[in-house]
Design a protein around this motif. Structure first.
Motif, PDB file in Angstrom:
ATOM      1  N   TRP A 224       2.782   7.031  -6.607  1.00  0.00           N
ATOM      2  CA  TRP A 224       1.795   7.967  -7.147  1.00  0.00           C
ATOM      3  C   TRP A 224       2.171   9.385  -6.774  1.00  0.00           C
ATOM      4  O   TRP A 224       2.124  10.301  -7.594  1.00  0.00           O
ATOM      5  CB  TRP A 224       0.411   7.599  -6.597  1.00  0.00           C
TER       6      TRP A 224
ATOM      7  N   ARG B   7       2.659   1.879  -3.417  1.00  0.00           N
ATOM      8  CA  ARG B   7       1.821   2.450  -4.469  1.00  0.00           C
ATOM      9  C   ARG B   7       1.516   3.911  -4.199  1.00  0.00           C
ATOM     10  O   ARG B   7       1.560   4.745  -5.095  1.00  0.00           O
ATOM     11  CB  ARG B   7       0.531   1.659  -4.590  1.00  0.00           C
ATOM     12  N   ASN B   8       1.214   4.216  -2.952  1.00  0.00           N
ATOM     13  CA  ASN B   8       0.928   5.603  -2.613  1.00  0.00           C
ATOM     14  C   ASN B   8       2.141   6.486  -2.875  1.00  0.00           C
ATOM     15  O   ASN B   8       2.029   7.582  -3.414  1.00  0.00           O
ATOM     16  CB  ASN B   8       0.511   5.721  -1.142  1.00  0.00           C
TER      17      ASN B   8
ATOM     18  N   ASN C 227       0.836  -1.210   0.000  1.00  0.00           N
ATOM     19  CA  ASN C 227       0.000   0.000   0.000  1.00  0.00           C
ATOM     20  C   ASN C 227       0.862   1.247   0.000  1.00  0.00           C
ATOM     21  O   ASN C 227       0.657   2.175  -0.788  1.00  0.00           O
ATOM     22  CB  ASN C 227      -0.863   0.086   1.265  1.00  0.00           C
TER      23      ASN C 227
END
Lengths: 293, 323
Positions: free
Chosen positions: B174, B170-171, B167
């Motif tokens: 981004w 990916r954050n 998690n």
């Protein structure tokens, strides 16, 4: 929404889904990469790198033959006793070979094409299965049953899930269908599209996904576009629901302002597996309390 | 530059901002914007403007101000038309600092300081590499050193993330692509604070940058302590860049393009040049964010991707002139 399915959906939405092929009823069938899977003597050492196939193996009584799973495979609880071989997408091929399997089950994402080929070259029977929809769950469960020699129990699992789904569908058929936004990931904002089992579950539970027109299993969207589509309800995991209510941006969505954030149980709803029936029921209970008896 | 031109420059920022508030997936009539901002108009439009559009436009303009001024100061000090925080590795270092800071639980007002620490390490590393290459005077060598440091920073982030939860990874990835889509007022207030302090300090240093821009020997001849002055400018320019990275991730090439536009307006002295760069920077980033929203709706292109699409051709053109 489990991390695995997020990762799988994300890679599928970025790289495009691979072609589908329906298995035939001969001695060999083709997996979702188009490669032949021989159905012969039942395998005795299985590596399954997908929460769904791992759970299905336990459900049909083949769980004791598992010698490896992915880090995401946590269902049923006894799966945790199976050695953890790490990633499910772009897996560690050496670790898989080291487990000496005679069957490897992979998720049919483009990320796994290379691993699938290398395992086959190593002489290990490998089946890459795409499980995004309810039909694919049924097909793959029956297929796994055939490969492992547990067809009878596999068919029972499929029938049982189907019976529950039919019961929920029947209970919600005549009810008004509220529109729903299904929140699956935050950065970037990702929702489910028409190609996902969750889209089907929302439908069976008596709702309508506002992003049902997205062709793939998932897609990246924006808060503004969600506001424009103006869903009646938002489905969110417990953590996401908390964040949504606290985030000023989401106040732009009337459903959030009205408190129409429905918290689903990630342990039941997060994967297209033997829990599909229970998942449909839990979503129906949220959308239409008391409708399903 | 005449007062009329300054007014036009300021009006451009306002005009682009109004356009950016009006245009989007949900169209907001320009006539309805003021009512929405005051909260006296249609409820739904008020929410769209107040919760979604206004924060991101304000955030984008502040990011543009910070990067534009940072780039103008770096280009003047280094007498290098290709200098800018992203290419010098400053932003990459800031990203490492911010990722480490977040991993350690740093947030809010202090996150930019974590980014700043990373930026300073990157600047020092770039200077050491350029110095070791024995060509301190060649602007291209320092840029190469900066690019190498930036690549190292990228690798460092990958290593840090290797053991992080999927998690988090990916954050973080981004966030590194640059975005003002998640702008919120508390974050904006923090960024504004840093922009006011850093921008004010750079304007105060404007005269020194003018002297530095004459060349090190000439500056020393005029009685300036060159090394101290350079360090001071780098320090403040890095702080500005780091604050934008902490708020909006990596937004490249703004610091490169903006000062050129400001100089094309006829500005040479650094005080007005810095102020004009702030206005041009705001215009550029607000426009880039708007472009990212309307090019492929309903999807949004990352802000850093849009600025790179504009900035890379610009960089190549400038590089050609330099060689």
């Amino acid at each position: 929404m489990s991390v695995f399915y997020f990762a799988a959906l994300f890679s599928a939405s970025l790289l495009g889904a691979c072609q589908h092929s329906e298995p035939r009823d001969a001695g060999s069938v083709r997996d979702d990469f188009g490669a032949a899977v021989i159905v012969g003597a039942p395998p005795r050492r299985i590596v399954s790198l997908n929460p769904t196939t791992t759970e299905v193996l336990f459900a049909i009584g083949a769980g004791s033959r598992l010698v490896g799973r992915s880090m995401y495979d946590a269902f049923p609880e006894s799966a945790l006793a199976v050695p953890n071989l790490g990633a499910a997408l772009r897996p560690n091929v050496e670790a898989i070979i080291g487990a000496k399997p005679d069957l490897v089950l992979l998720y049919a994402s483009q990320d796994n094409r290379d691993a699938s080929e290398r395992l086959r070259q190593a002489g290990i029977a490998t089946a890459a299965l795409r499980i995004d929809s309810i039909a694919q769950f049924e097909r793959d469960t029956r297929l796994i049953g055939r490969i492992t020699g547990d067809s009878v129990r596999a068919n029972m699992v499929v029938d049982s899930v189907r019976a529950t789904l039919d019961r929920v569908r029947a209970a919600t058929r005549s009810l008004a269908r509220p529109t729903v936004f299904f929140h699956t990931w935050d950065r970037p904002l990702i929702t489910i599209g028409g190609g996902s089992f969750l889209n089907e579950l929302v439908d069976i539970a008596g709702g309508r996904n506002v992003y049902g027109d997205l062709p793939g299993p998932s897609g990246i969207v924006t808060v503004e576009d969600v506001v424009r589509r103006n869903p009646d309800y938002v489905f969110a995991s417990p953590i996401t629901a908390k964040n949504l209510r606290a985030d000023p941006r989401w106040q732009a969505l009337p459903a959030v302002r009205a408190g129409h954030v429905l918290v689903f149980d990630t342990l039941v709803v997060g994967r297209p597996s033997v829990t599909l029936g229970a998942a449909a029921r839990s979503l129906a209970d949220l959308l239409h309390p008391g409708a399903v008896r | 530059m005449t007062p009329t031109r300054w007014l036009l420059l300021a009006l451009t920022v306002v005009g682009v901002s109004i356009l950016a508030i009006a245009v989007g997936t949900i169209p907001v009539p320009i006539s309805a914007i003021w009512d929405a901002v005051r909260g006296t108009g249609d409820t739904q439009l008020t929410y769209v403007v107040r919760a979604l559009r206004l924060p991101r436009v304000v955030m984008a303009s502040l990011v543009g101000v910070g990067l534009g001024m940072s780039g103008a100061a770096l280009q003047g000090t280094m007498r290098n038309p290709l200098a800018e925080p992203y290419l010098l590795g400053v932003s990459g270092g800031a990203a490492v600092g911010a990722v480490l800071g977040q991993a350690a639980g740093v947030g809010g007002v202090f996150l930019p300081l974590a980014a700043f620490a990373g930026a300073i390490v990157a600047v020092l590393a770039a200077f050491v590499v350029a110095h070791a290459a024995g060509a301190r005077g060649d602007p291209r060598v320092l840029l190469m050193a900066g690019v190498v440091v930036g690549a190292f920073a990228n690798a460092a982030i990958m290593v840090i993330l290797a053991n992080a939860e999927p998690n988090t990874v990916r954050n973080a990835l981004w966030w590194m692509m640059g975005s003002v889509g998640e702008a919120a007022w508390p974050q904006i207030a923090v960024l504004l604070g840093y922009i006011l302090i850093g921008g004010g300090a750079l304007v105060a240093l404007g005269r020194e940058i003018d002297v530095l821009a004459l060349g090190e020997e000439a500056a020393a001849g005029l009685g300036l302590n060159v090394d101290t002055a350079i360090r001071r400018v780098f320090f403040v320019a890095s702080l500005l860049a780091a604050a934008t990275v902490a708020a909006a991730g990596l937004v490249g090439f703004v610091g490169l393009v903006v000062p050129h536009i400001a100089r094309a307006l006829g500005l040479r002295k650094h005080r007005p040049l810095l102020l004009a760069s702030a206005l041009v920077g705001a215009t550029l980033v607000v426009s880039a964010d708007l472009l990212g929203r309307v090019l492929r709706p309903p999807a949004e292109l990352p802000l850093g991707a849009v600025t790179a699409l504009v900035g890379v051709p610009f960089f190549l053109a400038k590089l050609r002139r330099l060689t």
